[in-house]
Design a protein around this motif. Sequence first.
Motif, PDB file in Angstrom:
ATOM      1  N   THR A  17       0.833  -1.202   0.000  1.00 44.05           N
ATOM      2  CA  THR A  17       0.000   0.000   0.000  1.00 44.05           C
ATOM      3  C   THR A  17       0.870   1.256   0.000  1.00 44.05           C
ATOM      4  O   THR A  17       0.584   2.216  -0.734  1.00 44.05           O
ATOM      5  CB  THR A  17      -0.940  -0.026   1.225  1.00 44.05           C
ATOM      6  OG1 THR A  17      -1.772  -1.177   1.104  1.00 44.05           O
ATOM      7  CG2 THR A  17      -1.792   1.216   1.305  1.00 44.05           C
ATOM      8  N   ASP A  40      -8.055  -3.879  -1.920  1.00 50.99           N
ATOM      9  CA  ASP A  40      -7.962  -4.526  -0.609  1.00 50.99           C
ATOM     10  C   ASP A  40      -9.122  -4.053   0.272  1.00 50.99           C
ATOM     11  O   ASP A  40      -9.275  -2.844   0.475  1.00 50.99           O
ATOM     12  CB  ASP A  40      -6.610  -4.162   0.034  1.00 50.99           C
ATOM     13  CG  ASP A  40      -6.352  -4.936   1.312  1.00 50.99           C
ATOM     14  OD1 ASP A  40      -7.328  -5.422   1.936  1.00 50.99           O
ATOM     15  OD2 ASP A  40      -5.180  -5.049   1.696  1.00 50.99           O
ATOM     16  N   ASN A  44      -6.849   0.599   3.070  1.00 51.32           N
ATOM     17  CA  ASN A  44      -5.741   1.450   3.537  1.00 51.32           C
ATOM     18  C   ASN A  44      -5.268   2.427   2.461  1.00 51.32           C
ATOM     19  O   ASN A  44      -4.912   3.567   2.772  1.00 51.32           O
ATOM     20  CB  ASN A  44      -4.543   0.600   3.980  1.00 51.32           C
ATOM     21  CG  ASN A  44      -4.839  -0.211   5.221  1.00 51.32           C
ATOM     22  OD1 ASN A  44      -5.797   0.074   5.932  1.00 51.32           O
ATOM     23  ND2 ASN A  44      -4.034  -1.219   5.487  1.00 51.32           N
ATOM     24  N   ASP A 130      -3.711  -1.604  -5.964  1.00 52.47           N
ATOM     25  CA  ASP A 130      -3.196  -2.111  -4.684  1.00 52.47           C
ATOM     26  C   ASP A 130      -3.916  -3.418  -4.361  1.00 52.47           C
ATOM     27  O   ASP A 130      -5.128  -3.434  -4.149  1.00 52.47           O
ATOM     28  CB  ASP A 130      -3.454  -1.080  -3.576  1.00 52.47           C
ATOM     29  CG  ASP A 130      -2.787  -1.462  -2.266  1.00 52.47           C
ATOM     30  OD1 ASP A 130      -1.738  -2.135  -2.294  1.00 52.47           O
ATOM     31  OD2 ASP A 130      -3.305  -1.079  -1.199  1.00 52.47           O
TER      32      ASP A 130
HETATM   33 MG    MG Z   1      -1.963  -3.023   2.047  1.00 50.65          MG
END
Ligand code: MG
Length: 261
Positions: A17, A40, A44, A130
Amino acid sequence: MAKIFCVANQKGGVGKTTTTVNLAAGLAKVGQRVLMVDLDPQGNATMGSGVDKRQLPLSVYDVLLESASIAEARAQSDKLKAGGCSYDILGSNRELAGAEVELVEVERRDRRLKSALAAVDADYDFVLIDCPPSLSMLTLNGLCSAHGVIVPMQCEYFALEGLTDLVNTIKQVKANLNPDLQLIGLLRVMFDPRITLQQQVSDQLKAHFGDKVFDTVIPRNVRLAEAPSYGVPGVVFDPSSKGAQAFVAFAQEMVQRIQKI
Ligand code: MG
Ligand code: ADP
């Protein structure tokens, strides 16, 4: 045409991330048009780009289930704009964890993201995805959409072990689902040159993977770790820090590399 890259490694906490948001900000800083896709469910990368995952009207979940387009679901962040490193954000939150199950029943379940990205292709130079720390249906959607994979890794003994699994997965996806997919490179992150083992693993990586190891090395730098609590990448939070400078150098290296892809 946008170049699409997954930031993937099935291990958690390796710097995926941090790499995604700082590379996105670094690319924006050097004048590239960037979309950051958070795949994800932890969200984040969404939070770390200044977008509140709890208040997303639409997210990547809606895009995967084809109830919204990316043009409808993408967001922007005032904090990124203020920092002069603005990129678009296709955010995620816990709802995305359900997509895994819901996608089992649907057609083209591994191609949903690819189709959605095709519709906004002209808007971007780079799309960065990500990925979650697993080789799940979500990661598969990322890998099926991408031209290549960027693998952040810490130079530790077990890092090499996990790498074999990831390289095999990339080969399988390339053979069966996405012939375009390439391992773009391995990015050494959280690097501390004073630690002998890290130097040794770094040397082994170069011996084994050659020019698949990026020239840029991301140092361990506390400013990169502090930045997410302010809702911005380190590149925006403290542009003069060693970590931020390394990510801008990495963005420049990526711009150079894609000319050869
Ligand atoms: Mg991550
Ligand atoms: P992942 O997405 O792979 O789970 P993260 O990017 O969230 O990994 O990083 C894990 C932790 O390490 C986070 O707390 C992050 O702030 C920290 N971190 C990542 N890269 C660095 C770095 N270069 N220097 C210091 N801390 C870092």
